[in-house]
Scaffold this motif. Structure first.
Motif, mmCIF file in Angstrom:
data_model
loop_
_atom_site.group_PDB
_atom_site.id
_atom_site.type_symbol
_atom_site.label_atom_id
_atom_site.label_comp_id
_atom_site.label_asym_id
_atom_site.label_seq_id
_atom_site.Cartn_x
_atom_site.Cartn_y
_atom_site.Cartn_z
ATOM 1 N N GLU A 177 0.827 -1.214 0.000
ATOM 2 C CA GLU A 177 0.000 0.000 0.000
ATOM 3 C C GLU A 177 0.855 1.256 0.000
ATOM 4 O OE1 GLU A 177 -0.218 -1.753 4.285
ATOM 5 O OE2 GLU A 177 -0.137 -2.480 2.193
ATOM 6 N N GLU A 178 2.047 1.198 0.592
ATOM 7 C CA GLU A 178 2.938 2.361 0.579
ATOM 8 C C GLU A 178 3.443 2.636 -0.829
ATOM 9 O OE1 GLU A 178 4.736 1.955 5.121
ATOM 10 O OE2 GLU A 178 5.693 0.896 3.457
ATOM 11 N N VAL A 179 3.804 1.572 -1.555
ATOM 12 C CA VAL A 179 4.236 1.755 -2.950
ATOM 13 C C VAL A 179 3.100 2.350 -3.768
ATOM 14 C CG1 VAL A 179 4.990 0.572 -5.038
ATOM 15 C CG2 VAL A 179 5.885 -0.148 -2.816
ATOM 16 N N ALA A 180 1.880 1.850 -3.582
ATOM 17 C CA ALA A 180 0.740 2.331 -4.358
ATOM 18 C C ALA A 180 0.482 3.812 -4.110
ATOM 19 C CB ALA A 180 -0.494 1.501 -4.009
ATOM 20 N N VAL A 181 0.515 4.221 -2.840
ATOM 21 C CA VAL A 181 0.265 5.630 -2.521
ATOM 22 C C VAL A 181 1.334 6.518 -3.143
ATOM 23 C CG1 VAL A 181 0.239 7.310 -0.636
ATOM 24 C CG2 VAL A 181 -1.038 5.172 -0.413
ATOM 25 N N LEU A 182 2.597 6.120 -2.997
ATOM 26 C CA LEU A 182 3.689 6.948 -3.532
ATOM 27 C C LEU A 182 3.689 6.985 -5.055
ATOM 28 C CD1 LEU A 182 6.523 5.803 -1.098
ATOM 29 C CD2 LEU A 182 5.419 8.044 -1.152
ATOM 30 N N ALA A 183 3.220 5.905 -5.710
ATOM 31 C CA ALA A 183 3.182 5.850 -7.173
ATOM 32 C C ALA A 183 1.883 6.399 -7.738
ATOM 33 C CB ALA A 183 3.372 4.413 -7.636
ATOM 34 N N HIS A 184 0.964 6.827 -6.853
ATOM 35 C CA HIS A 184 -0.319 7.428 -7.265
ATOM 36 C C HIS A 184 -1.171 6.450 -8.073
ATOM 37 C CE1 HIS A 184 1.255 11.235 -5.808
ATOM 38 N NE2 HIS A 184 2.305 11.084 -6.596
ATOM 39 N N ILE A 185 -1.235 5.208 -7.587
ATOM 40 C CA ILE A 185 -2.118 4.215 -8.182
ATOM 41 C C ILE A 185 -2.880 3.541 -7.040
ATOM 42 C CG2 ILE A 185 -0.693 3.785 -10.216
ATOM 43 C CD1 ILE A 185 0.432 1.326 -8.852
ATOM 44 N N SER A 186 -3.921 2.797 -7.383
ATOM 45 C CA SER A 186 -4.710 2.147 -6.343
ATOM 46 C C SER A 186 -3.942 0.981 -5.744
ATOM 47 C CB SER A 186 -6.047 1.662 -6.904
ATOM 48 O OG SER A 186 -5.861 0.514 -7.713
ATOM 49 N N PRO A 225 -3.955 -6.330 -15.643
ATOM 50 C CA PRO A 225 -3.712 -6.067 -17.064
ATOM 51 C C PRO A 225 -2.449 -5.239 -17.238
ATOM 52 C CG PRO A 225 -5.448 -4.639 -16.238
ATOM 53 C CD PRO A 225 -5.132 -5.599 -15.134
ATOM 54 N N ARG A 226 -2.025 -5.098 -18.477
ATOM 55 C CA ARG A 226 -0.772 -4.389 -18.758
ATOM 56 C C ARG A 226 -0.832 -2.950 -18.242
ATOM 57 N NH1 ARG A 226 1.055 -4.446 -24.804
ATOM 58 N NH2 ARG A 226 1.694 -6.549 -24.156
ATOM 59 N N PRO A 227 0.146 -2.551 -17.441
ATOM 60 C CA PRO A 227 0.165 -1.164 -16.955
ATOM 61 C C PRO A 227 0.605 -0.202 -18.057
ATOM 62 C CG PRO A 227 2.085 -2.355 -16.174
ATOM 63 C CD PRO A 227 1.244 -3.359 -16.892
ATOM 64 N N SER A 228 0.155 1.022 -17.928
ATOM 65 C CA SER A 228 0.553 2.045 -18.899
ATOM 66 C C SER A 228 1.976 2.501 -18.613
ATOM 67 C CB SER A 228 -0.391 3.243 -18.807
ATOM 68 O OG SER A 228 -0.226 3.904 -17.558
ATOM 69 N N ALA A 229 2.539 3.216 -19.575
ATOM 70 C CA ALA A 229 3.885 3.753 -19.383
ATOM 71 C C ALA A 229 3.917 4.730 -18.220
ATOM 72 C CB ALA A 229 4.360 4.431 -20.673
ATOM 73 N N GLU A 230 2.836 5.482 -18.015
ATOM 74 C CA GLU A 230 2.781 6.447 -16.918
ATOM 75 C C GLU A 230 2.780 5.727 -15.569
ATOM 76 O OE1 GLU A 230 1.596 8.218 -20.590
ATOM 77 O OE2 GLU A 230 0.774 6.459 -19.557
ATOM 78 N N VAL A 231 2.016 4.639 -15.471
ATOM 79 C CA VAL A 231 1.996 3.862 -14.232
ATOM 80 C C VAL A 231 3.370 3.280 -13.947
ATOM 81 C CG1 VAL A 231 1.122 1.721 -13.199
ATOM 82 C CG2 VAL A 231 -0.465 3.350 -14.248
#
Length: 284
Positions: A38-47, A60-66
């Motif tokens: 959850e810490e990685v998700a918050v810092l990377a601005h993803i769920s 599914p395949r993540p986008s380049a931005e993710v």
């Protein structure tokens, strides 16, 4: 997209970080190493749910931005970030199989370097070409079958139990060389996931050599630096040379050059090896 390799790579990179590495308080003792998902998700601005699914090989395949957000959060190097994109399928992969035919112009270069030991390596460490001085410094690769001209197989003999293997050609930095082999093979497999020879080589070494499996499980990727190597040669003793690996234009092969500063004892040792080789060839 290789979901399982991507998941394993993300877990390995997450577990090597501490909260303080990314500006978070260390807090109480943690049951597992590294950051929490959850810490990685918050810092990377993803769920958090999406990141968890990535590490479970279900997303599914993540986008380049993710991927860029995750790479920044996990403090990935440029090489690691490139590897992340390869695994996610957002970077261009190369031809299905490694090119193993050396261009005539490269063969000519190798032959025209009498004071330099030169070899051409495929991306999976198969020795494709060599000059007489390389044969004198290392071995006459012509005496080996093609399968056995692979430096990865020599570095990690099948049946290895995880202890220190005997380094090929008496090189002094055997442990570092083995680590570099694993790093390069991981990149090669990501670039050529459908090359049957690469897949078979990695499977063989993972199941047949415990040290290779241990290093492989670290998921390290990094370009090889310019190195200085010392060969312990049976005829002329230790020879310290500069080792430069140059990627050829097609990207599947590397021209590796072993040189010594002009006028140095190591240059004299290389020259002596060259003379001994020429004398042996003339007497045949």
């Amino acid at each position: 997209m290789d979901k399982h390799e991507l998941a394993a790579f993300l877990r390995a990179r997450r577990e090597r970080l501490r909260p303080e590495d990314v500006g978070l308080p260390s807090g109480t003792r943690r049951r597992t190493p590294g950051l929490r998902r959850e810490e990685v998700a918050v810092l990377a601005h993803i769920s958090t749910e999406y990141y968890v699914r990535l590490e479970q090989a279900r997303a599914p395949r993540p986008s380049a931005e993710v991927l860029a957000g995750i790479a920044g959060t996990l403090r990935l190097t440029d090489a690691e970030s490139d590897h992340l994109h390869l695994l996610a399928g957002t970077a261009r992969t190369r031809t299905a199989s490694i090119r193993r035919e050396v261009r005539p112009s490269i063969l000519a270069v190798v032959d025209r370097l009498p004071l330099t030991a030169a070899i051409v390596l495929a991306a999976d460490f198969e020795v494709l070409a060599w000059n007489p001085l390389a044969a004198a410094l290392m071995e006459d690769f012509a005496l080996r079958d093609r399968r056995d001209r692979n430096l990865a197989r020599q570095a990690f003999p099948v049946g290895g139990t995880g202890g220190a293997s005997e380094p090929p050609y008496g090189i002094a930095d055997g442990a570092e060389f083995r680590h570099q082999v694993v790093k390069q093979l991981r990149t090669t497999l990501a670039q050529h996931p459908s090359d049957p020879e690469v897949v078979a080589l990695v499977d063989e070494l993972r199941t047949g050599n415990a040290e290779f499996e241990r290093l492989w499980s670290r998921h390290d990727v990094q370009p090889a630096p310019v190195l200085t190597k010392t060969f312990h040669h049976p005829s002329v003793g230790p020879v310290t040379v500069d080792c430069d690996s140059l990627a050829l234009v097609d990207g599947d092969q590397f021209l590796v050059l072993y040189t010594a500063p002009q006028g140095s004892p190591d240059a004299d040792a290389l020259a002596l090896l060259g003379m001994l080789t020429a004398r042996a060839a003339a007497s045949d």
